[in-house]
Write a protein that holds these residues in place. Structure first.
Motif, PDB file in Angstrom:
ATOM      1  N   GLN A 230      58.235  65.068  50.672  1.00 44.08           N
ATOM      2  CA  GLN A 230      59.490  64.705  50.033  1.00 44.08           C
ATOM      3  C   GLN A 230      60.078  65.866  49.245  1.00 44.08           C
ATOM      4  O   GLN A 230      61.203  65.763  48.739  1.00 44.08           O
ATOM      5  CB  GLN A 230      59.273  63.507  49.102  1.00 44.08           C
ATOM      6  CG  GLN A 230      58.842  62.246  49.813  1.00 44.08           C
ATOM      7  CD  GLN A 230      58.609  61.091  48.851  1.00 44.08           C
ATOM      8  OE1 GLN A 230      59.014  61.126  47.699  1.00 44.08           O
ATOM      9  NE2 GLN A 230      57.952  60.043  49.327  1.00 44.08           N
ATOM     10  N   ASP A 231      59.348  66.957  49.150  1.00 45.19           N
ATOM     11  CA  ASP A 231      59.786  68.118  48.384  1.00 45.19           C
ATOM     12  C   ASP A 231      59.853  69.342  49.290  1.00 45.19           C
ATOM     13  O   ASP A 231      58.813  69.855  49.726  1.00 45.19           O
ATOM     14  CB  ASP A 231      58.825  68.396  47.228  1.00 45.19           C
ATOM     15  CG  ASP A 231      58.757  67.235  46.246  1.00 45.19           C
ATOM     16  OD1 ASP A 231      59.825  66.758  45.830  1.00 45.19           O
ATOM     17  OD2 ASP A 231      57.629  66.812  45.921  1.00 45.19           O
ATOM     18  N   LYS A 259      65.120  66.743  55.411  1.00 47.96           N
ATOM     19  CA  LYS A 259      65.761  66.185  56.607  1.00 47.96           C
ATOM     20  C   LYS A 259      65.979  64.683  56.471  1.00 47.96           C
ATOM     21  O   LYS A 259      67.016  64.155  56.851  1.00 47.96           O
ATOM     22  CB  LYS A 259      64.916  66.499  57.836  1.00 47.96           C
ATOM     23  CG  LYS A 259      65.549  66.144  59.149  1.00 47.96           C
ATOM     24  CD  LYS A 259      64.676  66.600  60.312  1.00 47.96           C
ATOM     25  CE  LYS A 259      65.324  66.266  61.643  1.00 47.96           C
ATOM     26  NZ  LYS A 259      64.469  66.704  62.785  1.00 47.96           N
ATOM     27  N   ASP A 260      64.992  63.987  55.970  1.00 54.63           N
ATOM     28  CA  ASP A 260      65.126  62.571  55.634  1.00 54.63           C
ATOM     29  C   ASP A 260      64.155  62.274  54.488  1.00 54.63           C
ATOM     30  O   ASP A 260      63.672  63.203  53.843  1.00 54.63           O
ATOM     31  CB  ASP A 260      64.911  61.658  56.848  1.00 54.63           C
ATOM     32  CG  ASP A 260      63.573  61.892  57.534  1.00 54.63           C
ATOM     33  OD1 ASP A 260      62.566  62.122  56.830  1.00 54.63           O
ATOM     34  OD2 ASP A 260      63.524  61.846  58.781  1.00 54.63           O
ATOM     35  N   TYR A 261      63.854  61.031  54.260  1.00 56.12           N
ATOM     36  CA  TYR A 261      63.114  60.642  53.055  1.00 56.12           C
ATOM     37  C   TYR A 261      61.822  61.418  52.854  1.00 56.12           C
ATOM     38  O   TYR A 261      61.524  61.873  51.756  1.00 56.12           O
ATOM     39  CB  TYR A 261      62.818  59.141  53.090  1.00 56.12           C
ATOM     40  CG  TYR A 261      61.930  58.680  51.962  1.00 56.12           C
ATOM     41  CD1 TYR A 261      62.395  58.659  50.642  1.00 56.12           C
ATOM     42  CD2 TYR A 261      60.614  58.307  52.202  1.00 56.12           C
ATOM     43  CE1 TYR A 261      61.580  58.256  49.600  1.00 56.12           C
ATOM     44  CE2 TYR A 261      59.786  57.892  51.164  1.00 56.12           C
ATOM     45  CZ  TYR A 261      60.282  57.860  49.868  1.00 56.12           C
ATOM     46  OH  TYR A 261      59.459  57.473  48.837  1.00 56.12           O
ATOM     47  N   ASN A 262      61.040  61.609  53.895  1.00 55.54           N
ATOM     48  CA  ASN A 262      59.748  62.305  53.713  1.00 55.54           C
ATOM     49  C   ASN A 262      59.483  63.347  54.795  1.00 55.54           C
ATOM     50  O   ASN A 262      58.344  63.645  55.121  1.00 55.54           O
ATOM     51  CB  ASN A 262      58.599  61.293  53.665  1.00 55.54           C
ATOM     52  CG  ASN A 262      58.456  60.521  54.962  1.00 55.54           C
ATOM     53  OD1 ASN A 262      59.339  60.559  55.812  1.00 55.54           O
ATOM     54  ND2 ASN A 262      57.343  59.823  55.120  1.00 55.54           N
ATOM     55  N   HIS A 263      60.553  63.915  55.353  1.00 57.47           N
ATOM     56  CA  HIS A 263      60.410  64.993  56.323  1.00 57.47           C
ATOM     57  C   HIS A 263      61.276  66.179  55.902  1.00 57.47           C
ATOM     58  O   HIS A 263      62.454  66.000  55.569  1.00 57.47           O
ATOM     59  CB  HIS A 263      60.818  64.540  57.724  1.00 57.47           C
ATOM     60  CG  HIS A 263      59.795  63.677  58.403  1.00 57.47           C
ATOM     61  ND1 HIS A 263      59.714  62.325  58.181  1.00 57.47           N
ATOM     62  CD2 HIS A 263      58.811  63.992  59.293  1.00 57.47           C
ATOM     63  CE1 HIS A 263      58.730  61.819  58.911  1.00 57.47           C
ATOM     64  NE2 HIS A 263      58.160  62.808  59.578  1.00 57.47           N
ATOM     65  N   HIS A 288      49.700  69.580  53.587  1.00 60.11           N
ATOM     66  CA  HIS A 288      51.014  69.692  54.207  1.00 60.11           C
ATOM     67  C   HIS A 288      50.929  70.606  55.429  1.00 60.11           C
ATOM     68  O   HIS A 288      50.955  71.830  55.308  1.00 60.11           O
ATOM     69  CB  HIS A 288      52.034  70.237  53.203  1.00 60.11           C
ATOM     70  CG  HIS A 288      52.202  69.364  51.999  1.00 60.11           C
ATOM     71  ND1 HIS A 288      52.728  68.095  52.064  1.00 60.11           N
ATOM     72  CD2 HIS A 288      51.907  69.576  50.694  1.00 60.11           C
ATOM     73  CE1 HIS A 288      52.769  67.562  50.853  1.00 60.11           C
ATOM     74  NE2 HIS A 288      52.259  68.443  50.012  1.00 60.11           N
ATOM     75  N   TYR A 289      50.847  69.999  56.605  1.00 57.23           N
ATOM     76  CA  TYR A 289      50.780  70.755  57.852  1.00 57.23           C
ATOM     77  C   TYR A 289      52.173  70.957  58.433  1.00 57.23           C
ATOM     78  O   TYR A 289      53.043  70.094  58.337  1.00 57.23           O
ATOM     79  CB  TYR A 289      49.918  70.009  58.880  1.00 57.23           C
ATOM     80  CG  TYR A 289      48.438  70.246  58.719  1.00 57.23           C
ATOM     81  CD1 TYR A 289      47.851  71.405  59.194  1.00 57.23           C
ATOM     82  CD2 TYR A 289      47.637  69.301  58.085  1.00 57.23           C
ATOM     83  CE1 TYR A 289      46.495  71.620  59.046  1.00 57.23           C
ATOM     84  CE2 TYR A 289      46.281  69.507  57.926  1.00 57.23           C
ATOM     85  CZ  TYR A 289      45.710  70.672  58.418  1.00 57.23           C
ATOM     86  OH  TYR A 289      44.367  70.896  58.263  1.00 57.23           O
TER      87      TYR A 289
END
Length: 294
Positions: A230-231, A259-263, A288-289
């Motif tokens: 998200q960051d 890009k969106d809520y968690n991407h 975080h991959y």
């Protein structure tokens, strides 16, 4: 068949700034410093350009536009002081004036037909090479506010983050204070973006850049990747991979957006073998991959 036309969008690019360069010798000054051919810049022919240090590493990257006898360099707002300080070291030898005019200019992105804005006086326009329907429009705030009010009534509002996501999808990089003097033009694909001229005369860093182009073997490349978070990671952040029991750095973040809520969508620089064969991650905890897109 769906023939619906996508609505126009007006992006508030408050994150952009403007460096204005003018004066009798300004073309000579910039031609001797920038990677692109400044003499080919005109109101109808803008271009991406870079200013490099003598080691060929990029100090600043910008869209270069010419109107009358002045040039305008558009870049991230917080990078304008860095670019200004670097160019001023050379400007003292020329009859040229450099100024940060960001506070007096309005900058927007526009996604829509160029015909809509072609007749607007005082509105300067940079056409994105990746899309005939994307443009950066800007000008003095007082002179263009009526034009922007009209466009606002015709187009859907959109954010600077949304514009950045389009840039990242198009592999259009940016340079920030955190990444200044860390990257070579070839590492972020500037020759392919026509931001480097190999036909003009000498400029600062030219020898290193030309040697890489004609004789060198490029190790690091620009990749578009996605990250579950998200960051958005900050530009200049280190990318890692695991080799046996060791965690090793292998690249850096060039740019990122939510890009969106968690991407997050990101541009990274790493070498080809790591991009193809290793799991790349942002922190030592492997939380975080990165998933390479192209």
């Amino acid at each position: 068949m769906n023939t619906a036309v996508a609505p126009s969008r007006l992006f508030n690019l408050h994150t952009y700034g403007v460096l204005k360069a003018s004066g009798p010798d300004v073309t000579r000054l910039l031609q001797g410093q920038l990677t692109c051919d400044v003499e080919k810049i005109s109101p109808t022919q803008s271009r991406l350009g870079a200013h490099c240090n003598p080691q060929g590493r990029i100090i600043s990257l910008f869209w270069l536009y010419r109107s009358k006898d002045a040039y305008y360099l558009l870049m991230p707002h917080d990078h304008v002081p860095v670019a200004l300080a670097a160019l001023k070291k050379y400007a003292i030898f020329y009859k040229a004036t450099l100024a940060d005019v960001s506070d007096n200019y309005l900058i927007n992105g526009y996604a829509g037909s160029i015909k809509t804005i072609a007749s607007f006086n005082d509105l300067m326009c940079i056409n994105m090479p990746s899309s005939p329907l994307r443009h950066i429009i800007f000008g003095p705030a007082e002179a263009i506010k009526t034009h922007l009010a009209f466009l606002s009534s015709q187009a859907e509002p959109a954010s600077a983050n949304a514009w950045k996501c389009l840039d990242i999808a198009d592999h259009l990089p940016a340079i920030y204070p955190e990444t200044t003097a860390k990257l070579l033009p070839h590492e972020i694909n500037l020759p392919a973006l026509q931001a480097v001229s190999f036909e003009k005369g000498c400029y600062t860093g030219q020898e290193i850049i030309a040697r890489m182009h004609y004789k060198g073997k490029l190790k690091n490349h620009l990749y578009h990747a996605e990250l579950i978070s998200q960051d958005p990671p900050k530009p200049g952040a280190t990318i890692y991979y695991q080799h046996q029991n060791d965690i090793k750095p292998c690249g850096i973040i060039v740019d990122s957006c939510l890009k969106d809520y968690n991407h997050c969508s990101v541009l990274i620089v790493t070498d080809e073998s790591n991009a193809k064969n290793n799991h790349l991650f942002l922190d030592h905890n492997h939380h975080h991959y990165f998933v390479i897109q192209d």
